[in-house]
Design a protein around this motif. Structure first.
Motif, PDB file in Angstrom:
ATOM      1  N   MET A 175       0.826  -1.204   0.000  1.00 16.43           N
ATOM      2  CA  MET A 175       0.000   0.000   0.000  1.00 16.43           C
ATOM      3  C   MET A 175       0.862   1.256   0.000  1.00 16.43           C
ATOM      4  O   MET A 175       0.626   2.200  -0.743  1.00 16.43           O
ATOM      5  CB  MET A 175      -0.904   0.021   1.236  1.00 16.43           C
ATOM      6  CG  MET A 175      -2.002  -1.001   1.195  1.00 16.43           C
ATOM      7  SD  MET A 175      -3.164  -0.615  -0.098  1.00 16.43           S
ATOM      8  CE  MET A 175      -3.413  -2.232  -0.773  1.00 16.43           C
ATOM      9  N   TRP A 221      -3.188   9.672   3.784  1.00 15.33           N
ATOM     10  CA  TRP A 221      -4.271   9.152   2.956  1.00 15.33           C
ATOM     11  C   TRP A 221      -4.349   7.624   2.923  1.00 15.33           C
ATOM     12  O   TRP A 221      -5.392   7.058   2.677  1.00 15.33           O
ATOM     13  CB  TRP A 221      -4.155   9.684   1.536  1.00 15.33           C
ATOM     14  CG  TRP A 221      -4.498  11.135   1.429  1.00 15.33           C
ATOM     15  CD1 TRP A 221      -5.386  11.811   2.227  1.00 15.33           C
ATOM     16  CD2 TRP A 221      -3.981  12.087   0.517  1.00 15.33           C
ATOM     17  NE1 TRP A 221      -5.443  13.120   1.852  1.00 15.33           N
ATOM     18  CE2 TRP A 221      -4.591  13.332   0.793  1.00 15.33           C
ATOM     19  CE3 TRP A 221      -3.062  12.017  -0.518  1.00 15.33           C
ATOM     20  CZ2 TRP A 221      -4.312  14.483   0.085  1.00 15.33           C
ATOM     21  CZ3 TRP A 221      -2.776  13.166  -1.236  1.00 15.33           C
ATOM     22  CH2 TRP A 221      -3.401  14.388  -0.933  1.00 15.33           C
ATOM     23  N   ILE A 222      -3.217   6.985   3.125  1.00 19.58           N
ATOM     24  CA  ILE A 222      -3.208   5.532   2.967  1.00 19.58           C
ATOM     25  C   ILE A 222      -2.973   4.833   4.303  1.00 19.58           C
ATOM     26  O   ILE A 222      -3.756   3.991   4.721  1.00 19.58           O
ATOM     27  CB  ILE A 222      -2.117   5.097   1.965  1.00 19.58           C
ATOM     28  CG1 ILE A 222      -2.276   5.859   0.652  1.00 19.58           C
ATOM     29  CG2 ILE A 222      -2.132   3.605   1.768  1.00 19.58           C
ATOM     30  CD1 ILE A 222      -3.537   5.553  -0.103  1.00 19.58           C
ATOM     31  N   ARG A 237      -5.922   3.229   7.128  1.00 16.74           N
ATOM     32  CA  ARG A 237      -5.828   1.780   7.237  1.00 16.74           C
ATOM     33  C   ARG A 237      -5.556   1.352   8.673  1.00 16.74           C
ATOM     34  O   ARG A 237      -5.987   0.302   9.111  1.00 16.74           O
ATOM     35  CB  ARG A 237      -4.676   1.320   6.333  1.00 16.74           C
ATOM     36  CG  ARG A 237      -4.591  -0.146   6.226  1.00 16.74           C
ATOM     37  CD  ARG A 237      -4.908  -0.568   4.836  1.00 16.74           C
ATOM     38  NE  ARG A 237      -5.036  -2.000   4.786  1.00 16.74           N
ATOM     39  CZ  ARG A 237      -5.502  -2.629   3.728  1.00 16.74           C
ATOM     40  NH1 ARG A 237      -5.891  -1.949   2.669  1.00 16.74           N
ATOM     41  NH2 ARG A 237      -5.589  -3.927   3.727  1.00 16.74           N
ATOM     42  N   LYS A 290     -14.555  -0.891   5.601  1.00 17.00           N
ATOM     43  CA  LYS A 290     -13.979  -0.248   4.419  1.00 17.00           C
ATOM     44  C   LYS A 290     -12.846  -1.081   3.832  1.00 17.00           C
ATOM     45  O   LYS A 290     -12.600  -1.045   2.639  1.00 17.00           O
ATOM     46  CB  LYS A 290     -13.409   1.115   4.833  1.00 17.00           C
ATOM     47  CG  LYS A 290     -14.164   2.268   4.240  1.00 17.00           C
ATOM     48  CD  LYS A 290     -13.505   3.570   4.618  1.00 17.00           C
ATOM     49  CE  LYS A 290     -12.471   3.959   3.598  1.00 17.00           C
ATOM     50  NZ  LYS A 290     -11.836   5.241   3.915  1.00 17.00           N
ATOM     51  N   PHE A 291     -12.153  -1.807   4.704  1.00 19.43           N
ATOM     52  CA  PHE A 291     -10.984  -2.535   4.216  1.00 19.43           C
ATOM     53  C   PHE A 291     -11.292  -4.002   3.970  1.00 19.43           C
ATOM     54  O   PHE A 291     -10.423  -4.763   3.584  1.00 19.43           O
ATOM     55  CB  PHE A 291      -9.830  -2.396   5.212  1.00 19.43           C
ATOM     56  CG  PHE A 291      -9.495  -0.972   5.479  1.00 19.43           C
ATOM     57  CD1 PHE A 291      -8.818  -0.236   4.535  1.00 19.43           C
ATOM     58  CD2 PHE A 291      -9.898  -0.355   6.644  1.00 19.43           C
ATOM     59  CE1 PHE A 291      -8.525   1.086   4.762  1.00 19.43           C
ATOM     60  CE2 PHE A 291      -9.609   0.961   6.873  1.00 19.43           C
ATOM     61  CZ  PHE A 291      -8.918   1.683   5.925  1.00 19.43           C
ATOM     62  N   GLY A 332     -12.862  -7.254   2.077  1.00 12.87           N
ATOM     63  CA  GLY A 332     -13.018  -7.588   0.665  1.00 12.87           C
ATOM     64  C   GLY A 332     -11.789  -7.289  -0.153  1.00 12.87           C
ATOM     65  O   GLY A 332     -11.847  -7.257  -1.373  1.00 12.87           O
ATOM     66  N   SER A 333     -10.650  -7.062   0.514  1.00 16.01           N
ATOM     67  CA  SER A 333      -9.453  -6.781  -0.265  1.00 16.01           C
ATOM     68  C   SER A 333      -8.792  -8.073  -0.709  1.00 16.01           C
ATOM     69  O   SER A 333      -7.784  -8.047  -1.384  1.00 16.01           O
ATOM     70  CB  SER A 333      -8.476  -5.940   0.553  1.00 16.01           C
ATOM     71  OG  SER A 333      -8.188  -6.586   1.755  1.00 16.01           O
ATOM     72  N   PHE A 380      -8.817 -11.597  -2.893  1.00 14.99           N
ATOM     73  CA  PHE A 380      -9.473 -12.054  -4.133  1.00 14.99           C
ATOM     74  C   PHE A 380      -8.961 -13.442  -4.450  1.00 14.99           C
ATOM     75  O   PHE A 380      -7.997 -13.909  -3.824  1.00 14.99           O
ATOM     76  CB  PHE A 380      -9.185 -11.109  -5.299  1.00 14.99           C
ATOM     77  CG  PHE A 380      -7.755 -10.706  -5.409  1.00 14.99           C
ATOM     78  CD1 PHE A 380      -6.835 -11.526  -6.058  1.00 14.99           C
ATOM     79  CD2 PHE A 380      -7.320  -9.531  -4.829  1.00 14.99           C
ATOM     80  CE1 PHE A 380      -5.522 -11.164  -6.126  1.00 14.99           C
ATOM     81  CE2 PHE A 380      -5.986  -9.170  -4.906  1.00 14.99           C
ATOM     82  CZ  PHE A 380      -5.086  -9.988  -5.550  1.00 14.99           C
TER      83      PHE A 380
END
Ligand SMILES: Nc1ncnc2c1ncn2[C@@H]1O[C@H](COP(=O)(O)OP(=O)(O)OP(=O)(O)O)[C@@H](O)[C@H]1O
Ligand SMILES: [Mg+2]
Lengths: 578, 291
Positions: free
Chosen positions: A448, A465-466, A470, A572-573, A575-576, A578
């Motif tokens: 990130m 921002w990151i 987080r 918000k975090f 479902g990251s 896959f």
């Protein structure tokens, strides 16, 4: 098609499957360890559940109206009161010698033990005691007469007894003539008068006094700034005096109004009678609540129960905190905890950010980190001592000298107060926030950060921002832990701002509305005070449980709102993967 | 994607064959093959005798090569040979690592990127980077794409909207996501996320696009889409792509660099590298006979 048919035939012909049994050596499966772990867990859970059950049971039953028992004792006197608790004891020889042979034989049969009951008799002003032990062998008769009432009074605590007569502005009536609903209506009217007087004295006269005080302080400020002989001072003095004269007139008017109501109120009186016939006459407005304890339907009991809870959470305390409500303590606890979180959050996060993101990871940082972790092990009273010495005397003293010289020698910030308490507790809990935040920061995936830096973001932009968003759930976890720790902490607060009874709340209608210098009440300290410091520790005991229940409830409430926010952030975090 | 490139995709090929170094000063030869395709605009990034150490372990040895403007260069080689390290040296991503030391030069447009007073942030803004694993931020799709612009302090809605559409079209993602730009990027599939990262990398219109195994986590269809994309972007950007997939390198790149154990073994026109490599190690690797 054929294939399915074949399969089916095979299945139908197959013998019923036998389940293979197998076993292994217990130690090979780690069972002893599992049992050990399970046992430890069970032990821990039993402790916690038992503790909570004790608090919940006592906390929730305290306000439930109990019956009044009237017991007749061997010597002919009678005792009326709520049975409070019972126990077994071993009477001494001097008691045994005064008993009849039958009674002695009974005691010997019970291996020398005797049961006794503690009655909450009330009537402290008449009999000089609130509680009384009655041994079982003393009792010749027990009764639950319906005409006995339990009165909670504004002063002198509870009264247990009957109603002898009622005097409504010269009209003498018995209870039968007035009827119970009639008396209840009179009592409500009397309470309204009482509240009105209270409002005039506290709020209206309080406002006048506040303004007079402000004017005096203005004058002193002018004297300090310009000197007493200066024209500015003279001018201010004149205008102030005019205003003060006006205010004094207001004050007199209000005081007269209050006096008139009080005089009127004094005409509505009630005469109460104890079980042994002593009479006590009081104003009806002195009765906070009363009920015929042995003549209550279930719903009436629920009504008394709820009204007691209502009073408890919304009123100020009376009778050295053992009665009335604890609103100021709830308020003080919440405000102080919020203030602490507001202070500790930026401090902890900034420190952790610096340690993790900016400082060169070397020996110095390691030492700082170890020190921070060890800070969590310092006894909290030490923080209190530090808070008094550093915050109150040094910082507060300087603030007073600079900004509030007109109030000296009485301190403004130079003594314990809610701000210093919050700062002290922030200091106490900051390690938790730092550790949690550092953990959360280091858990932010490097990919990130690299993604952001590769976009040409600066380090600060990346953090802002990151990284920080987080890490926010982790930061929230730290804050939740800090909040729980801070809200339950008492020892340092006793040195730095908590008081038994605070005359004013830290937030009120007077400019600047939030008074960070004020001392405040706190639920944790309230528990200590009511349970162990009051004249009547027996009466305080149930309040300890109720207050503890409330404190736990408050912490649970604050924590669950924080957890709710954290879970929303976490979502918000999600479902990251896959 | 508007086709405004000044360079046609194949313009360099052919003319480059046999024209060593594109007229640049001679680079060390030895076992290295330098018959690479040159671009009329010359090189963008020149790596000169670059050495790199992680602590005391040397990861790159005397790397010298030049990346041609507007062309696609593939970096191939067995795992651990230093491809990522080299790629990350180009935009100074390795700065994040402690105890790193380097020797030699990397110049971009003639400027030494490791020189004193170099603005690393400005340097990174000239290069987009796509990572091996998709790394979208926990923001909306839209915010992800315009992140490089936000970083630059651009907040004009119109500019952001335009950029977002252009970049997403550029990465062949626009049609799939145009109706859910405000949704979280984390709800996309892995292949979509990777294309989103490409969109983010090209949003600020960089000169160079660095891609570290962009297809390693993708299925063949997503891979094909990204290869198509690279093909489309050819000419607009100088692209450097690390890949383990020989066919992919053969399909998309103009030049190929083969690295082995931290050294650059052979660098040349992709076709040559795959059909007639000069160095036996290269031949073994590209034919899959590598030990
Ligand atoms: N952060 C690091 N610290 C120390 N050594 C590293 C670090 N990153 C890479 N290396 C070492 O540098 C060498 C080159 O690594 P690099 O990641 O560049 O390989 P690669 O060619 O990209 O491999 P792959 O194809 O597996 O991604 C390896 O030997 C690796 O162990
Ligand atoms: Mg790699």
């Amino acid at each position: 098609m054929t294939a399915t048919v074949e399969k089916d035939t095979i299945r139908s012909e197959a013998k019923p499957r036998s389940v293979r049994k197998y076993s292994a050596d217990i130690s090979a499966m780690g069972e002893p360890f599992l049992w050990g772990l399970g046992g430890a867990l069970a032990f821990g859970i039993i402790l916690i559940v038992g503790f909570l059950a004790l608090i919940f049971w006592n906390g929730f039953t305290t306000f439930w109206p109990k019956p009044i028992e009237v017991v007749t004792i061997t010597d002919g006197t009678r005792v009326a009161g709520e049975p409070f608790r019972s126990e077994q004891y071993r009477p001494g020889p001097e008691i045994l010698s005064g008993l009849t042979d039958d009674q002695r034989a009974e005691i010997v049969a019970d291996e020398g033990f005797v049961g006794r009951t503690l009655y909450r008799t009330g009537n402290y002003d008449v009999t000089g005691e609130d509680f009384r032990w009655v041994s079982n062998f003393q009792v010749t008769d027990r009764a639950y007469p319906k005409d006995f009432f339990f009165f909670e009074r504004q002063e002198w605590g509870a009264f247990v007894g009957t109603i002898a007569s009622i005097d409504l502005n010269g009209r003498k009536l018995s209870l039968e003539e007035l009827t119970l609903p009639g008396l209840e209506a009179e009592q409500e009217a009397a309470r309204d008068r009482f509240d009105e007087v209270h409002h005039i004295e506290r709020t209206d006269i309080g406002n006048v006094n506040h303004e007079i005080n402000e004017l005096r302080l203005d004058l002193r400020r002018a004297a300090l700034r310009h000197g007493e002989g200066s024209p500015e001072y003279q001018e201010l003095q004149q205008s102030n005096e005019a205003r003060i004269a006006e205010l004094q007139k207001d004050y007199l008017a209000l005081a007269n109004q209050a006096r008139a109501i009080k005089e009127e109120d004094r005409k509505y009186r009630i005469t109460l009678q104890t079980v042994n016939g002593e009479e006590k006459e009081i104003a009806i407005s002195q009765i906070v609540r009363f009920y015929a304890a042995n003549d209550l339907s279930f719903f009436e009991k629920v009504g008394v129960y709820l009204s007691r809870w209502g009073e408890f959470v919304s009123e100020e305390p009376r009778e050295a905190n053992t009665e009335g409500g604890i609103l100021p303590a709830i308020f003080g606890t919440v405000v102080m905890t919020m203030l602490m979180v507001i202070i500790v959050a930026p401090f902890g996060v900034i420190t952790a950010l610096y340690l993790r993101e900016y400082a060169k990871q070397g020996r110095l940082v390691t030492i700082v980190r170890i020190s921070v972790n060890n800070l969590a092990g310092v006894p909290s009273i030490v923080y209190g001592v530090f808070g008094v010495g550093f915050f109150a005397y040094m910082l507060g003293g300087s603030i007073d000298a600079l900004f509030y010289p007109e109030r000296l020698p009485s301190p403004t910030f130079g003594t314990g107060g809610i701000l210093w308490s919050a700062l002290t507790l922030a200091l106490l809990t900051v390690p938790v926030v730092i550790v949690a935040t550092e953990e959360a920061l280091s858990a932010v995936p490097r990919s990130m950060r690299e993604g952001s830096l590769a976009c040409g973001a600066s380090k600060w932009q990346t953090i802002k921002w990151i990284v920080l968003p987080r890490a926010m759930p982790g930061v929230m976890t730290g804050l939740i832990l800090a909040m729980a720790r801070g809200a339950g902490e008492v020892a340092p607060l006793m040195l730095i701002g908590v008081v038994k009874l605070a005359p004013e709340l830290p937030i009120d209608g007077f400019f600047p509305y939030v008074h960070l210098e004020r001392s405040f009440m706190h639920l944790g300290f309230h528990i200590f005070d009511v349970g162990f410091q009051s004249r009547n520790s027996e009466a305080g005991k149930p309040m300890v449980f109720v207050t503890t229940l409330l404190l736990i409830g408050l912490i649970v409430l604050m924590n669950s709102s924080a957890i709710y926010v954290r879970n929303r952030l976490k979502k918000k975090f999600a479902g990251s993967q896959f | 994607m508007s086709d405004t490139a000044t360079l046609s995709p194949t313009s360099g090929i052919g003319s480059g064959k046999g024209q060593a170094n594109g007229g640049r000063p001679a680079l060390p030869t030895g076992e290295t093959n330098y018959h690479f395709v040159t671009s009329p605009e010359g090189s963008v990034i020149d790596v000169d005798k670059f050495n790199l150490w992680y602590g005391s372990a040397q990861a790159l040895y005397d790397i010298s090569l030049s990346f041609q403007k507007g062309l696609v260069t593939a970096l191939i080689g067995p795992s651990g040979c230093g491809k990522s390290t080299l790629l990350r040296s180009l935009n100074r991503m390795n700065d994040l690592i402690d105890n790193l030391s380097i020797d030699g030069n990397v110049t971009i447009g003639g400027h030494d990127i490791y020189g004193p007073g170099v603005d690393v942030i400005a340097l990174r803004k000239r290069m987009g980077m796509v990572f091996q694993k998709p790394n979208p931020f926990a923001m909306s799709i839209y915010d992800n794409v315009v992140y490089p612009l936000r970083v630059d302090g651009i907040s004009d809605r119109r500019v952001l909207d335009e950029t977002c559409e252009r970049a997403l079209r550029g990465s062949a993602l626009w049609d799939e996501v145009k109706d859910r730009l405000k949704e979280s990027a984390l709800g996309m599939s892995g292949g979509q996320q990777q294309r989103l990262c490409i969109a983010r990398a090209i949003a600020s219109d960089p000169e160079v696009l660095l891609m570290d195994e962009p297809c390693s986590a993708l299925d063949p269809i997503a891979t094909a889409k990204i290869e198509e994309l690279i093909d489309e972007l050819r000419g607009h950007y100088t692209m450097i792509i690390v890949t383990h997939n020989m066919q992919q390198a053969g399909r998309v790149s103009d030049n190929t660099a083969f690295m082995y154990l931290g050294r650059l073994i052979e660098y040349g026109k992709t076709e040559t590298i795959f059909t007639a490599p000069q160095v036996p190690q290269t031949r073994d690797y590209v034919t899959g006979r590598f030990g």
